[in-house]
Design a protein around this motif. Structure first.
Motif, PDB file in Angstrom:
ATOM      1  N   GLY A   1      13.837  21.949 -11.386  1.00 13.95           N
ATOM      2  CA  GLY A   1      14.306  20.777 -10.645  1.00 13.95           C
ATOM      3  C   GLY A   1      13.533  20.577  -9.350  1.00 13.95           C
ATOM      4  N   ALA A   2      13.202  21.674  -8.650  1.00 17.91           N
ATOM      5  CA  ALA A   2      12.440  21.584  -7.405  1.00 17.91           C
ATOM      6  C   ALA A   2      11.026  21.078  -7.672  1.00 17.91           C
ATOM      7  CB  ALA A   2      12.408  22.943  -6.709  1.00 17.91           C
ATOM      8  N   MET A   3      10.426  21.514  -8.802  1.00 15.98           N
ATOM      9  CA  MET A   3       9.092  21.041  -9.158  1.00 15.98           C
ATOM     10  C   MET A   3       9.129  19.531  -9.468  1.00 15.98           C
ATOM     11  SD  MET A   3       6.753  23.379  -8.953  1.00 15.98           S
ATOM     12  CE  MET A   3       5.454  22.651  -9.941  1.00 15.98           C
ATOM     13  N   ARG A   4      10.215  19.107 -10.118  1.00 17.28           N
ATOM     14  CA  ARG A   4      10.352  17.680 -10.412  1.00 17.28           C
ATOM     15  C   ARG A   4      10.475  16.869  -9.115  1.00 17.28           C
ATOM     16  NH1 ARG A   4      14.685  17.950 -13.297  1.00 17.28           N
ATOM     17  NH2 ARG A   4      13.577  18.476 -15.218  1.00 17.28           N
ATOM     18  N   LEU A   5      11.220  17.429  -8.156  1.00 20.70           N
ATOM     19  CA  LEU A   5      11.364  16.769  -6.862  1.00 20.70           C
ATOM     20  C   LEU A   5      10.019  16.676  -6.147  1.00 20.70           C
ATOM     21  CD1 LEU A   5      13.002  15.558  -4.544  1.00 20.70           C
ATOM     22  CD2 LEU A   5      13.588  17.893  -3.825  1.00 20.70           C
ATOM     23  N   ALA A   6       9.244  17.763  -6.187  1.00 20.80           N
ATOM     24  CA  ALA A   6       7.918  17.766  -5.556  1.00 20.80           C
ATOM     25  C   ALA A   6       7.022  16.693  -6.177  1.00 20.80           C
ATOM     26  CB  ALA A   6       7.273  19.138  -5.697  1.00 20.80           C
ATOM     27  N   ASN A   7       7.146  16.544  -7.480  1.00 22.45           N
ATOM     28  CA  ASN A   7       6.359  15.516  -8.169  1.00 22.45           C
ATOM     29  C   ASN A   7       6.811  14.117  -7.764  1.00 22.45           C
ATOM     30  OD1 ASN A   7       4.356  14.897 -10.382  1.00 22.45           O
ATOM     31  ND2 ASN A   7       6.168  13.863 -11.211  1.00 22.45           N
ATOM     32  N   ASP A   8       8.134  13.917  -7.645  1.00 25.78           N
ATOM     33  CA  ASP A   8       8.667  12.616  -7.228  1.00 25.78           C
ATOM     34  C   ASP A   8       8.204  12.263  -5.811  1.00 25.78           C
ATOM     35  OD1 ASP A   8       9.955  12.393  -9.650  1.00 25.78           O
ATOM     36  OD2 ASP A   8      11.914  13.035  -8.882  1.00 25.78           O
ATOM     37  N   LEU A   9       8.080  13.270  -4.965  1.00 29.64           N
ATOM     38  CA  LEU A   9       7.635  13.059  -3.584  1.00 29.64           C
ATOM     39  C   LEU A   9       6.115  12.936  -3.476  1.00 29.64           C
ATOM     40  CD1 LEU A   9       9.969  15.595  -1.706  1.00 29.64           C
ATOM     41  CD2 LEU A   9      10.142  13.095  -1.703  1.00 29.64           C
ATOM     42  N   GLU A  10       5.424  13.038  -4.608  1.00 33.01           N
ATOM     43  CA  GLU A  10       3.965  12.942  -4.665  1.00 33.01           C
ATOM     44  C   GLU A  10       3.303  14.006  -3.782  1.00 33.01           C
ATOM     45  OE1 GLU A  10       2.763   8.945  -3.869  1.00 33.01           O
ATOM     46  OE2 GLU A  10       4.098   8.098  -5.389  1.00 33.01           O
ATOM     47  N   ALA A  11       3.878  15.206  -3.811  1.00 31.57           N
ATOM     48  CA  ALA A  11       3.300  16.308  -3.040  1.00 31.57           C
ATOM     49  C   ALA A  11       1.911  16.646  -3.563  1.00 31.57           C
ATOM     50  CB  ALA A  11       4.202  17.539  -3.121  1.00 31.57           C
ATOM     51  N   LYS A  12       1.012  16.983  -2.650  1.00 27.58           N
ATOM     52  CA  LYS A  12      -0.342  17.380  -3.050  1.00 27.58           C
ATOM     53  C   LYS A  12      -0.357  18.832  -3.531  1.00 27.58           C
ATOM     54  CE  LYS A  12      -5.144  17.313  -1.432  1.00 27.58           C
ATOM     55  NZ  LYS A  12      -6.050  16.983  -0.311  1.00 27.58           N
ATOM     56  N   TYR A  13       0.412  19.679  -2.827  1.00 28.37           N
ATOM     57  CA  TYR A  13       0.497  21.094  -3.185  1.00 28.37           C
ATOM     58  C   TYR A  13       1.953  21.533  -3.214  1.00 28.37           C
ATOM     59  CZ  TYR A  13      -4.472  21.300  -1.950  1.00 28.37           C
ATOM     60  OH  TYR A  13      -5.827  21.082  -1.882  1.00 28.37           O
ATOM     61  N   VAL A  14       2.229  22.533  -4.040  1.00 30.78           N
ATOM     62  CA  VAL A  14       3.506  23.233  -4.029  1.00 30.78           C
ATOM     63  C   VAL A  14       3.248  24.692  -3.691  1.00 30.78           C
ATOM     64  CG1 VAL A  14       5.361  24.119  -5.485  1.00 30.78           C
ATOM     65  CG2 VAL A  14       4.743  21.711  -5.617  1.00 30.78           C
ATOM     66  N   LEU A  15       4.053  25.228  -2.790  1.00 29.87           N
ATOM     67  CA  LEU A  15       4.022  26.657  -2.454  1.00 29.87           C
ATOM     68  C   LEU A  15       5.274  27.298  -3.020  1.00 29.87           C
ATOM     69  CD1 LEU A  15       2.925  26.596   1.311  1.00 29.87           C
ATOM     70  CD2 LEU A  15       1.472  26.837  -0.706  1.00 29.87           C
ATOM     71  N   ILE A  16       5.101  28.318  -3.828  1.00 32.02           N
ATOM     72  CA  ILE A  16       6.243  29.024  -4.412  1.00 32.02           C
ATOM     73  C   ILE A  16       6.335  30.401  -3.766  1.00 32.02           C
ATOM     74  CG2 ILE A  16       7.288  29.922  -6.523  1.00 32.02           C
ATOM     75  CD1 ILE A  16       5.709  27.764  -8.054  1.00 32.02           C
ATOM     76  N   LEU A  17       7.511  30.697  -3.250  1.00 32.93           N
ATOM     77  CA  LEU A  17       7.735  31.964  -2.560  1.00 32.93           C
ATOM     78  C   LEU A  17       8.977  32.635  -3.147  1.00 32.93           C
ATOM     79  CD1 LEU A  17       6.877  33.829  -0.152  1.00 32.93           C
ATOM     80  CD2 LEU A  17       8.502  32.537   1.257  1.00 32.93           C
ATOM     81  N   GLY A  18       8.777  33.791  -3.805  1.00 34.96           N
ATOM     82  CA  GLY A  18       9.880  34.562  -4.369  1.00 34.96           C
ATOM     83  C   GLY A  18       9.757  36.023  -3.968  1.00 34.96           C
ATOM     84  N   ASP A  19      10.566  36.876  -4.614  1.00 38.34           N
ATOM     85  CA  ASP A  19      10.567  38.296  -4.253  1.00 38.34           C
ATOM     86  C   ASP A  19       9.197  38.930  -4.456  1.00 38.34           C
ATOM     87  OD1 ASP A  19      13.221  38.147  -3.561  1.00 38.34           O
ATOM     88  OD2 ASP A  19      13.941  38.838  -5.530  1.00 38.34           O
TER      89      ASP A  19
ATOM     90  N   GLN B   1       0.841  -1.202   0.000  1.00 43.56           N
ATOM     91  CA  GLN B   1       0.000   0.000   0.000  1.00 43.56           C
ATOM     92  C   GLN B   1       0.873   1.248   0.000  1.00 43.56           C
ATOM     93  OE1 GLN B   1      -3.027   0.332   2.975  1.00 43.56           O
ATOM     94  NE2 GLN B   1      -4.444  -0.875   1.764  1.00 43.56           N
ATOM     95  N   LYS B   2       0.444   2.259  -0.714  1.00 42.99           N
ATOM     96  CA  LYS B   2       1.193   3.513  -0.747  1.00 42.99           C
ATOM     97  C   LYS B   2       0.773   4.413   0.405  1.00 42.99           C
ATOM     98  CE  LYS B   2       2.396   3.867  -5.626  1.00 42.99           C
ATOM     99  NZ  LYS B   2       2.386   4.758  -6.821  1.00 42.99           N
ATOM    100  N   ILE B   3       1.741   5.162   0.909  1.00 42.35           N
ATOM    101  CA  ILE B   3       1.454   6.115   1.978  1.00 42.35           C
ATOM    102  C   ILE B   3       0.580   7.223   1.413  1.00 42.35           C
ATOM    103  CG2 ILE B   3       2.452   7.738   3.630  1.00 42.35           C
ATOM    104  CD1 ILE B   3       5.028   6.110   3.492  1.00 42.35           C
ATOM    105  N   PRO B   4      -0.574   7.504   2.036  1.00 42.93           N
ATOM    106  CA  PRO B   4      -1.389   8.627   1.553  1.00 42.93           C
ATOM    107  C   PRO B   4      -0.639   9.937   1.758  1.00 42.93           C
ATOM    108  CG  PRO B   4      -2.244   7.767   3.644  1.00 42.93           C
ATOM    109  CD  PRO B   4      -1.167   6.837   3.207  1.00 42.93           C
ATOM    110  N   LYS B   5      -0.452  10.678   0.679  1.00 41.32           N
ATOM    111  CA  LYS B   5       0.357  11.892   0.736  1.00 41.32           C
ATOM    112  C   LYS B   5      -0.525  13.137   0.771  1.00 41.32           C
ATOM    113  CE  LYS B   5       4.642  10.349   0.576  1.00 41.32           C
ATOM    114  NZ  LYS B   5       5.668  10.735  -0.363  1.00 41.32           N
ATOM    115  N   ASN B   6      -0.346  13.943   1.804  1.00 40.52           N
ATOM    116  CA  ASN B   6      -0.933  15.281   1.852  1.00 40.52           C
ATOM    117  C   ASN B   6       0.181  16.313   1.981  1.00 40.52           C
ATOM    118  OD1 ASN B   6      -3.817  14.633   1.851  1.00 40.52           O
ATOM    119  ND2 ASN B   6      -3.403  13.663   3.820  1.00 40.52           N
ATOM    120  N   LEU B   7       1.305  15.970   1.376  1.00 40.39           N
ATOM    121  CA  LEU B   7       2.503  16.781   1.543  1.00 40.39           C
ATOM    122  C   LEU B   7       2.392  18.123   0.824  1.00 40.39           C
ATOM    123  CD1 LEU B   7       5.497  16.797   2.575  1.00 40.39           C
ATOM    124  CD2 LEU B   7       6.119  15.944   0.300  1.00 40.39           C
ATOM    125  N   VAL B   8       2.838  19.157   1.521  1.00 39.78           N
ATOM    126  CA  VAL B   8       2.978  20.496   0.937  1.00 39.78           C
ATOM    127  C   VAL B   8       4.466  20.753   0.743  1.00 39.78           C
ATOM    128  CG1 VAL B   8       2.606  22.967   1.249  1.00 39.78           C
ATOM    129  CG2 VAL B   8       0.868  21.325   2.030  1.00 39.78           C
TER     130      VAL B   8
END
Length: 414
Positions: free
Chosen positions: A362-380, A317-324
Protein backbone atom coordinates in the motif's frame (compact mmCIF):
# COMPACT_ATOMS: atom_id res chain seq x y z
CA UNK A 1 -23.00 20.49 2.17
CA UNK A 2 -21.65 23.98 1.63
CA UNK A 3 -20.80 25.09 -1.90
CA UNK A 4 -18.59 27.87 -3.19
CA UNK A 5 -20.21 31.21 -3.92
CA UNK A 6 -21.31 31.48 -7.58
CA UNK A 7 -18.71 33.28 -9.65
CA UNK A 8 -15.80 32.10 -7.50
CA UNK A 9 -13.42 29.23 -8.15
CA UNK A 10 -11.35 26.83 -6.08
CA UNK A 11 -7.81 26.81 -7.45
CA UNK A 12 -6.99 23.19 -6.74
CA UNK A 13 -3.64 21.49 -6.27
CA UNK A 14 -3.33 20.37 -9.89
CA UNK A 15 -3.85 23.97 -11.11
CA UNK A 16 -1.78 25.89 -8.58
CA UNK A 17 1.59 25.13 -10.19
CA UNK A 18 0.49 26.86 -13.42
CA UNK A 19 -0.55 29.90 -11.40
CA UNK A 20 2.79 29.90 -9.60
CA UNK A 21 4.60 29.72 -12.95
CA UNK A 22 2.65 32.74 -14.25
CA UNK A 23 3.50 34.67 -11.08
CA UNK A 24 7.17 33.64 -11.18
CA UNK A 25 7.50 34.66 -14.83
CA UNK A 26 5.78 37.97 -14.08
CA UNK A 27 8.15 38.82 -11.24
CA UNK A 28 11.14 37.98 -13.42
CA UNK A 29 9.98 40.16 -16.32
CA UNK A 30 8.98 43.01 -14.01
CA UNK A 31 12.44 43.02 -12.44
CA UNK A 32 14.02 43.28 -15.91
CA UNK A 33 11.93 46.40 -16.54
CA UNK A 34 12.76 47.77 -13.04
CA UNK A 35 9.25 47.58 -11.57
CA UNK A 36 8.70 47.14 -7.82
CA UNK A 37 5.81 45.32 -6.14
CA UNK A 38 3.09 47.14 -4.21
CA UNK A 39 0.31 45.46 -2.20
CA UNK A 40 -2.70 47.68 -1.46
CA UNK A 41 -5.63 46.28 0.57
CA UNK A 42 -8.56 44.53 -1.10
CA UNK A 43 -11.06 46.73 0.75
CA UNK A 44 -11.34 50.47 0.13
CA UNK A 45 -13.68 53.35 0.80
CA UNK A 46 -16.43 52.95 -1.82
CA UNK A 47 -16.23 56.64 -2.73
CA UNK A 48 -12.70 56.06 -4.06
CA UNK A 49 -14.15 54.09 -6.96
CA UNK A 50 -17.13 56.42 -7.43
CA UNK A 51 -14.66 59.27 -7.82
CA UNK A 52 -12.06 57.57 -9.99
CA UNK A 53 -14.05 55.17 -12.16
CA UNK A 54 -17.02 57.42 -12.76
CA UNK A 55 -20.47 57.53 -11.16
CA UNK A 56 -22.21 56.20 -14.28
CA UNK A 57 -19.73 53.47 -15.23
CA UNK A 58 -21.06 49.94 -15.31
CA UNK A 59 -18.69 48.86 -12.53
CA UNK A 60 -19.91 51.51 -10.09
CA UNK A 61 -23.59 51.18 -10.96
CA UNK A 62 -23.90 47.39 -11.16
CA UNK A 63 -20.78 45.51 -10.15
CA UNK A 64 -19.38 46.74 -6.84
CA UNK A 65 -19.36 44.48 -3.78
CA UNK A 66 -20.38 46.93 -1.04
CA UNK A 67 -19.97 46.50 2.72
CA UNK A 68 -21.84 48.73 5.16
CA UNK A 69 -20.39 49.26 8.63
CA UNK A 70 -22.59 51.69 10.57
CA UNK A 71 -22.01 55.02 8.79
CA UNK A 72 -19.13 53.74 6.61
CA UNK A 73 -19.49 52.26 3.12
CA UNK A 74 -16.63 50.11 1.86
CA UNK A 75 -16.09 48.20 -1.38
CA UNK A 76 -14.07 45.17 -2.36
CA UNK A 77 -11.78 46.54 -5.03
CA UNK A 78 -13.10 45.99 -8.58
CA UNK A 79 -9.74 46.99 -10.13
CA UNK A 80 -6.25 47.95 -9.00
CA UNK A 81 -5.42 51.38 -10.43
CA UNK A 82 -7.53 53.51 -8.08
CA UNK A 83 -6.12 51.72 -5.02
CA UNK A 84 -2.54 52.20 -6.14
CA UNK A 85 -3.03 55.88 -6.95
CA UNK A 86 -4.68 56.32 -3.53
CA UNK A 87 -1.67 54.63 -1.89
CA UNK A 88 0.70 56.76 -3.96
CA UNK A 89 -0.94 60.00 -2.78
CA UNK A 90 -1.70 58.98 0.82
CA UNK A 91 1.86 57.82 1.46
CA UNK A 92 3.33 60.99 -0.07
CA UNK A 93 5.12 59.11 -2.81
CA UNK A 94 4.29 62.05 -5.06
CA UNK A 95 6.53 64.20 -2.83
CA UNK A 96 9.60 62.07 -3.56
CA UNK A 97 11.65 62.51 -6.71
CA UNK A 98 11.57 60.17 -9.65
CA UNK A 99 9.26 58.08 -11.75
CA UNK A 100 7.46 55.33 -9.82
CA UNK A 101 7.01 51.94 -11.50
CA UNK A 102 4.76 49.52 -9.62
CA UNK A 103 3.44 46.03 -10.24
CA UNK A 104 0.77 44.13 -8.34
CA UNK A 105 -0.94 40.75 -8.22
CA UNK A 106 -4.12 39.82 -6.45
CA UNK A 107 -7.87 39.27 -6.36
CA UNK A 108 -10.47 41.73 -7.64
CA UNK A 109 -14.24 41.57 -7.16
CA UNK A 110 -17.16 42.43 -9.44
CA UNK A 111 -20.79 41.52 -8.88
CA UNK A 112 -21.72 40.40 -12.37
CA UNK A 113 -23.17 37.40 -14.17
CA UNK A 114 -20.56 34.62 -14.15
CA UNK A 115 -19.53 33.21 -17.53
CA UNK A 116 -16.45 31.82 -19.26
CA UNK A 117 -13.47 34.01 -18.41
CA UNK A 118 -15.58 36.29 -16.17
CA UNK A 119 -15.88 35.57 -12.47
CA UNK A 120 -17.03 37.53 -9.45
CA UNK A 121 -13.70 36.98 -7.77
CA UNK A 122 -10.94 37.12 -10.35
CA UNK A 123 -7.23 37.92 -10.32
CA UNK A 124 -5.18 40.64 -11.94
CA UNK A 125 -1.50 40.98 -12.68
CA UNK A 126 -0.87 44.60 -13.52
CA UNK A 127 1.44 47.59 -13.54
CA UNK A 128 1.20 51.34 -12.97
CA UNK A 129 3.77 53.95 -14.01
CA UNK A 130 3.27 57.30 -12.29
CA UNK A 131 5.27 60.46 -12.94
CA UNK A 132 5.60 60.96 -16.70
CA UNK A 133 3.47 62.04 -19.66
CA UNK A 134 6.08 61.05 -22.25
CA UNK A 135 4.94 58.94 -25.19
CA UNK A 136 7.99 56.73 -24.71
CA UNK A 137 6.51 55.50 -21.42
CA UNK A 138 3.41 54.36 -23.33
CA UNK A 139 5.71 52.42 -25.64
CA UNK A 140 7.49 50.76 -22.71
CA UNK A 141 4.21 49.78 -21.05
CA UNK A 142 2.81 48.18 -24.21
CA UNK A 143 6.13 46.47 -24.93
CA UNK A 144 6.10 45.13 -21.36
CA UNK A 145 2.63 43.70 -21.93
CA UNK A 146 3.85 42.09 -25.15
CA UNK A 147 6.94 40.67 -23.41
CA UNK A 148 4.82 39.17 -20.63
CA UNK A 149 2.45 37.47 -23.07
CA UNK A 150 5.32 35.91 -24.99
CA UNK A 151 6.86 34.77 -21.68
CA UNK A 152 3.50 33.25 -20.66
CA UNK A 153 3.62 31.25 -23.92
CA UNK A 154 0.51 32.95 -25.29
CA UNK A 155 0.24 33.20 -29.06
CA UNK A 156 -2.46 34.42 -31.41
CA UNK A 157 -3.25 37.58 -29.44
CA UNK A 158 -3.90 40.98 -31.00
CA UNK A 159 -3.07 44.41 -29.57
CA UNK A 160 -5.74 47.03 -30.33
CA UNK A 161 -4.81 50.66 -29.65
CA UNK A 162 -6.43 54.09 -29.81
CA UNK A 163 -6.17 57.56 -28.34
CA UNK A 164 -8.98 59.34 -26.55
CA UNK A 165 -7.04 62.58 -26.51
CA UNK A 166 -6.88 65.00 -23.59
CA UNK A 167 -9.84 66.03 -21.43
CA UNK A 168 -10.85 68.72 -23.93
CA UNK A 169 -10.63 66.20 -26.78
CA UNK A 170 -12.81 63.73 -24.89
CA UNK A 171 -15.42 66.45 -24.38
CA UNK A 172 -15.27 67.25 -28.08
CA UNK A 173 -15.73 63.55 -28.88
CA UNK A 174 -18.75 63.44 -26.56
CA UNK A 175 -20.23 66.46 -28.35
CA UNK A 176 -19.64 64.87 -31.76
CA UNK A 177 -21.24 61.60 -30.68
CA UNK A 178 -24.25 63.39 -29.21
CA UNK A 179 -24.70 65.29 -32.47
CA UNK A 180 -24.20 62.24 -34.72
CA UNK A 181 -26.27 59.79 -32.65
CA UNK A 182 -29.19 61.97 -31.61
CA UNK A 183 -31.12 61.13 -34.78
CA UNK A 184 -30.34 57.42 -34.38
CA UNK A 185 -31.51 56.97 -30.78
CA UNK A 186 -34.48 54.82 -31.73
CA UNK A 187 -32.12 52.30 -33.38
CA UNK A 188 -29.86 51.93 -30.33
CA UNK A 189 -30.26 49.11 -27.81
CA UNK A 190 -31.99 49.99 -24.49
CA UNK A 191 -28.69 50.12 -22.62
CA UNK A 192 -27.12 52.49 -25.15
CA UNK A 193 -30.14 54.77 -24.92
CA UNK A 194 -29.25 55.19 -21.23
CA UNK A 195 -25.56 55.58 -22.07
CA UNK A 196 -26.40 58.41 -24.47
CA UNK A 197 -27.27 60.66 -21.52
CA UNK A 198 -24.83 59.40 -18.90
CA UNK A 199 -21.77 57.76 -20.49
CA UNK A 200 -21.98 58.13 -24.26
CA UNK A 201 -18.43 56.88 -24.94
CA UNK A 202 -19.51 53.41 -23.83
CA UNK A 203 -21.77 53.21 -26.89
CA UNK A 204 -18.57 52.80 -28.93
CA UNK A 205 -17.89 49.57 -27.03
CA UNK A 206 -21.38 48.07 -27.30
CA UNK A 207 -21.49 44.43 -28.43
CA UNK A 208 -25.03 44.71 -29.85
CA UNK A 209 -24.83 44.18 -33.63
CA UNK A 210 -27.20 47.00 -34.54
CA UNK A 211 -25.27 49.45 -32.34
CA UNK A 212 -21.95 48.27 -33.79
CA UNK A 213 -23.26 48.90 -37.31
CA UNK A 214 -24.35 52.44 -36.39
CA UNK A 215 -20.94 53.21 -34.86
CA UNK A 216 -19.10 51.89 -37.92
CA UNK A 217 -21.06 54.29 -40.12
CA UNK A 218 -19.98 57.32 -38.05
CA UNK A 219 -16.36 57.35 -39.31
CA UNK A 220 -15.09 58.88 -36.08
CA UNK A 221 -11.43 59.20 -37.12
CA UNK A 222 -9.33 61.81 -35.30
CA UNK A 223 -11.37 64.93 -35.97
CA UNK A 224 -11.86 65.53 -32.23
CA UNK A 225 -8.12 65.45 -31.42
CA UNK A 226 -5.90 68.48 -30.84
CA UNK A 227 -2.48 68.63 -32.50
CA UNK A 228 -0.59 67.83 -29.27
CA UNK A 229 -2.59 64.64 -28.78
CA UNK A 230 -2.20 63.64 -32.41
CA UNK A 231 1.57 64.08 -32.10
CA UNK A 232 1.68 62.11 -28.83
CA UNK A 233 -0.15 59.18 -30.42
CA UNK A 234 2.05 59.36 -33.52
CA UNK A 235 5.15 59.04 -31.28
CA UNK A 236 3.62 56.04 -29.54
CA UNK A 237 2.95 54.26 -32.84
CA UNK A 238 6.43 55.15 -34.14
CA UNK A 239 7.96 53.65 -31.00
CA UNK A 240 5.95 50.44 -31.33
CA UNK A 241 7.00 50.18 -34.98
CA UNK A 242 10.64 50.57 -33.97
CA UNK A 243 10.25 47.68 -31.52
CA UNK A 244 8.42 45.62 -34.18
CA UNK A 245 5.36 45.21 -31.97
CA UNK A 246 2.28 44.43 -34.02
CA UNK A 247 -0.87 46.44 -33.31
CA UNK A 248 -4.08 47.65 -34.91
CA UNK A 249 -5.38 51.18 -34.48
CA UNK A 250 -9.07 50.95 -33.58
CA UNK A 251 -10.74 54.40 -33.51
CA UNK A 252 -13.80 53.03 -31.66
CA UNK A 253 -11.75 51.56 -28.81
CA UNK A 254 -12.61 53.14 -25.46
CA UNK A 255 -12.13 51.92 -21.93
CA UNK A 256 -15.13 51.71 -19.63
CA UNK A 257 -13.59 53.87 -16.90
CA UNK A 258 -13.80 57.64 -16.77
CA UNK A 259 -10.19 58.26 -15.77
CA UNK A 260 -8.67 57.25 -19.12
CA UNK A 261 -7.19 59.91 -21.43
CA UNK A 262 -4.75 59.72 -24.36
CA UNK A 263 -3.49 56.20 -25.19
CA UNK A 264 -5.77 53.24 -24.49
CA UNK A 265 -5.22 49.64 -25.56
CA UNK A 266 -6.61 46.13 -25.24
CA UNK A 267 -5.13 42.70 -25.85
CA UNK A 268 -7.67 40.35 -27.42
CA UNK A 269 -7.66 36.63 -28.19
CA UNK A 270 -10.11 34.93 -30.55
CA UNK A 271 -10.19 31.72 -28.48
CA UNK A 272 -11.92 33.51 -25.59
CA UNK A 273 -15.22 34.01 -27.41
CA UNK A 274 -17.31 37.09 -26.65
CA UNK A 275 -15.22 37.96 -23.58
CA UNK A 276 -12.10 38.15 -25.72
CA UNK A 277 -9.94 40.63 -23.77
CA UNK A 278 -6.95 39.12 -21.96
CA UNK A 279 -6.01 42.52 -20.59
CA UNK A 280 -6.21 46.24 -21.15
CA UNK A 281 -4.88 49.56 -20.03
CA UNK A 282 -4.10 53.14 -20.87
CA UNK A 283 -3.20 56.62 -19.68
CA UNK A 284 -4.88 58.40 -16.77
CA UNK A 285 -2.98 61.68 -16.59
CA UNK A 286 -5.53 63.46 -14.37
CA UNK A 287 -6.34 60.79 -11.79
CA UNK A 288 -3.52 61.54 -9.36
CA UNK A 289 -4.67 65.15 -9.07
CA UNK A 290 -8.32 64.12 -8.77
CA UNK A 291 -7.41 61.95 -5.78
CA UNK A 292 -5.52 64.73 -4.00
CA UNK A 293 -2.01 64.63 -5.46
CA UNK A 294 -0.08 66.78 -7.89
CA UNK A 295 -0.83 66.87 -11.61
CA UNK A 296 1.26 64.13 -13.17
CA UNK A 297 1.16 61.68 -16.04
CA UNK A 298 0.38 58.02 -15.41
CA UNK A 299 -0.32 54.84 -17.35
CA UNK A 300 -0.95 51.18 -16.55
CA UNK A 301 -2.52 47.89 -17.60
CA UNK A 302 -3.77 44.66 -16.08
CA UNK A 303 -4.12 41.08 -17.28
CA UNK A 304 -6.88 38.79 -16.07
CA UNK A 305 -5.10 35.68 -14.81
CA UNK A 306 -8.09 33.38 -15.32
CA UNK A 307 -8.28 34.46 -18.97
CA UNK A 308 -4.52 34.05 -19.37
CA UNK A 309 -4.89 30.48 -18.17
CA UNK A 310 -7.40 29.76 -20.94
CA UNK A 311 -4.92 30.66 -23.69
CA UNK A 312 -1.48 30.04 -22.17
CA UNK A 313 0.51 26.88 -22.88
CA UNK A 314 1.45 26.97 -19.19
CA UNK A 315 -2.04 25.84 -18.19
CA UNK A 316 -2.30 22.41 -16.54
CA UNK A 317 1.46 22.03 -16.20
CA UNK A 318 2.44 19.30 -13.76
CA UNK A 319 4.64 20.04 -10.78
CA UNK A 320 8.12 18.60 -11.44
CA UNK A 321 8.52 15.90 -8.81
CA UNK A 322 11.85 15.05 -7.19
CA UNK A 323 10.10 13.57 -4.20
CA UNK A 324 11.79 10.93 -2.06
CA UNK A 325 9.26 8.71 -0.29
CA UNK A 326 10.37 6.96 2.91
CA UNK A 327 8.77 3.60 3.81
CA UNK A 328 9.48 2.18 7.25
CA UNK A 329 8.88 -1.41 8.35
CA UNK A 330 8.54 -1.90 12.12
CA UNK A 331 8.49 0.40 15.17
CA UNK A 332 12.26 0.91 15.40
CA UNK A 333 12.42 1.76 11.69
CA UNK A 334 9.51 4.17 12.10
CA UNK A 335 11.41 6.09 14.78
CA UNK A 336 14.59 6.21 12.71
CA UNK A 337 12.54 7.06 9.63
CA UNK A 338 11.50 10.35 11.22
CA UNK A 339 15.17 11.27 11.66
CA UNK A 340 15.94 10.21 8.10
CA UNK A 341 13.02 12.27 6.80
CA UNK A 342 14.18 15.29 8.77
CA UNK A 343 17.75 14.97 7.47
CA UNK A 344 16.54 14.82 3.86
CA UNK A 345 14.40 17.93 4.31
CA UNK A 346 17.22 19.82 6.05
CA UNK A 347 19.36 19.04 3.02
CA UNK A 348 16.74 20.61 0.75
CA UNK A 349 15.51 17.30 -0.67
CA UNK A 350 11.70 17.03 -0.97
CA UNK A 351 10.63 14.07 1.15
CA UNK A 352 7.49 12.50 2.59
CA UNK A 353 6.37 9.28 4.25
CA UNK A 354 3.30 7.15 5.00
CA UNK A 355 1.31 8.37 8.02
CA UNK A 356 -1.64 6.02 7.46
CA UNK A 357 -0.13 2.72 8.60
CA UNK A 358 -0.23 1.14 5.15
CA UNK A 359 1.35 -2.19 4.25
CA UNK A 360 4.50 -2.21 2.14
CA UNK A 361 2.41 -2.78 -0.96
CA UNK A 362 0.00 0.00 0.00
CA UNK A 363 2.86 2.41 0.79
CA UNK A 364 4.48 1.66 -2.58
CA UNK A 365 1.15 2.38 -4.28
CA UNK A 366 0.95 5.69 -2.41
CA UNK A 367 4.50 6.58 -3.49
CA UNK A 368 3.50 5.89 -7.07
CA UNK A 369 0.35 8.03 -6.75
CA UNK A 370 2.50 10.88 -5.41
CA UNK A 371 4.82 10.48 -8.43
CA UNK A 372 7.82 9.99 -6.16
CA UNK A 373 11.15 9.79 -7.97
CA UNK A 374 12.71 7.49 -5.36
CA UNK A 375 11.50 5.26 -2.55
CA UNK A 376 13.65 4.57 0.51
CA UNK A 377 12.82 1.38 2.39
CA UNK A 378 14.04 1.07 5.95
CA UNK A 379 13.45 -2.11 7.98
CA UNK A 380 15.20 -4.20 10.63
CA UNK A 381 17.75 -5.62 8.17
CA UNK A 382 18.66 -2.17 6.86
CA UNK A 383 19.00 -0.79 10.39
CA UNK A 384 21.48 -3.54 11.31
CA UNK A 385 23.61 -2.75 8.26
CA UNK A 386 23.18 1.04 8.60
CA UNK A 387 21.81 1.24 5.03
CA UNK A 388 18.56 1.97 3.22
CA UNK A 389 17.10 0.31 0.17
CA UNK A 390 16.89 2.89 -2.64
CA UNK A 391 14.42 2.23 -5.43
CA UNK A 392 14.31 4.27 -8.64
CA UNK A 393 10.59 4.45 -9.44
CA UNK A 394 11.13 5.07 -13.16
CA UNK A 395 13.53 2.20 -13.87
CA UNK A 396 12.54 -0.09 -10.99
CA UNK A 397 16.23 -0.53 -10.07
CA UNK A 398 16.93 -1.19 -6.36
CA UNK A 399 20.19 -0.96 -4.46
CA UNK A 400 21.48 -0.60 -0.92
CA UNK A 401 22.98 2.77 -0.01
CA UNK A 402 24.84 3.57 3.17
CA UNK A 403 22.92 6.15 5.19
CA UNK A 404 26.02 8.34 5.43
CA UNK A 405 26.23 8.44 1.60
CA UNK A 406 22.50 8.79 0.93
CA UNK A 407 22.22 12.56 0.52
CA UNK A 408 25.22 12.81 -1.79
CA UNK A 409 23.83 9.90 -3.85
CA UNK A 410 20.44 11.57 -4.21
CA UNK A 411 21.98 14.90 -5.15
CA UNK A 412 24.19 13.32 -7.79
CA UNK A 413 21.13 11.76 -9.43
CA UNK A 414 18.85 14.81 -9.23
Amino acid sequence: MFKRVPGTKDILVQEVYSWQEIEKISRSVFSIFNYCEIRPPVIEDASLFNRSLGEFTEIVQKQMFLIRNQEDLYALRPEGTASIVRAYVENNLDKTAGLKKFYYMGPMFRLERPQKGRLRQFHHIGIEVIGSSQAEVDVEVISLADKLLKSYQVSGYEIKINTLGCVKDKKELVNLLQKDLRGKLDSLCPECKVRFDHNILRILDCKNESCKKIIEELSIGDRHLCEDCKNHFKRVLTGLDALKIKYEVLPTLVRGLDYYTQTVFEVKHKDLGSQDAIGAGGRYDNLVKELGGEQTGAIGFAFGVERLMLVSKLQNQKIPKNLVFVITLGDEAKAQGLVLLNNLRNAGIPADTDYEGKSLKGAMRLANDLEAKYVLILGDNEIKKNVVMLKDMASGEQKEIGISNLISELRSNS
